[in-house]
Scaffold this motif. Structure first.
Motif: not given
Length: 208
Positions: A34-42, A6-8
């Motif tokens: 940052l947008g690529g990794v953000f959703p997995d903060a849940d 997702h980050a890449l």
């Protein structure tokens, strides 16, 4: 798909900024990452529901793109790339496995929650599970244009992300047993019930 993919993906999408507004390339790539990794903060609180919005991220990303096109700035470009990265993350999770602890067993019918329609979207399983060899191949493919186009320090970020992807892929099938063992044998005997309740139930699946 795994977090490095997702980050890449977010960075690769943001790379297009280099061709239309090269002065914003750096901020675009960072925002895309940052947008690529953000959703997995849940991950530990309503995973793929609390911060995954396949419809709304996409809509807001398109709106932000219009604003950035009319008034390009660090803020508008960053917002567009962040939202685009989050949108692609949320949508591409549909094409992976489900929410079960061992997604290669294909027992879950939940991939991503669609807040617009108020229902779960079923996993397509084009990539069988996060951290699968196919997932690693996607990461490697996404990294190629980044490694060709970028210099340091962003190239080092890409290489570091790839390293995480390789390690995660190598240990992925061991993680469910390890997680369940830690929860049941280490945490459960010592944590009070009100704290243990915050541990997602899938991490207490010791069978298999």
């Amino acid at each position: 798909m795994m977090l490095p993919t997702h980050a890449l993906g977010g960075m690769t999408l943001a790379l297009s900024v280099a061709f239309v507004a090269p002065e914003f390339t750096g901020v675009a790539l960072v925002a895309g990452f940052l947008g690529g990794v953000f959703p997995d903060a849940d991950l530990y609180a309503g995973h793929r529901k609390s911060l995954h919005y396949p419809v709304y991220y996409t809509a807001f990303a398109l709106l932000a793109l219009v604003v950035a096109g009319l008034s390009p700035s660090i803020a508008t470009v960053a917002a567009t790339c962040f939202l685009a990265g989050a949108a692609v993350h949320s949508v591409t999770d549909i094409f992976g496995g489900g929410l079960e602890l061992r997604p290669w067993e294909a027992t879950s019918d939940r991939a991503v929650y669609d807040h617009y329609r108020d229902q779960w979207i079923e996993p397509r399983r084009w990539v069988r599970y996060d951290g699968s060899p196919a997932d690693l191949l996607v990461s490697l493919t996404l990294a190629v244009p980044l490694l060709v186009a970028l210099g340091d320090p962003l190239r080092q970020v890409v290489l570091g992300t790839l390293t995480v992807a390789v390690v995660y892929t190598a240990v992925r099938r061991l993680l469910p047993t390890l997680a369940a063992t830690i929860v049941d044998d280490v945490l459960a005997p010592h944590l009070p019930d009100h704290l243990l309740a915050y541990v997602p139930t899938r991490y207490r699946e010791v069978e298999g």
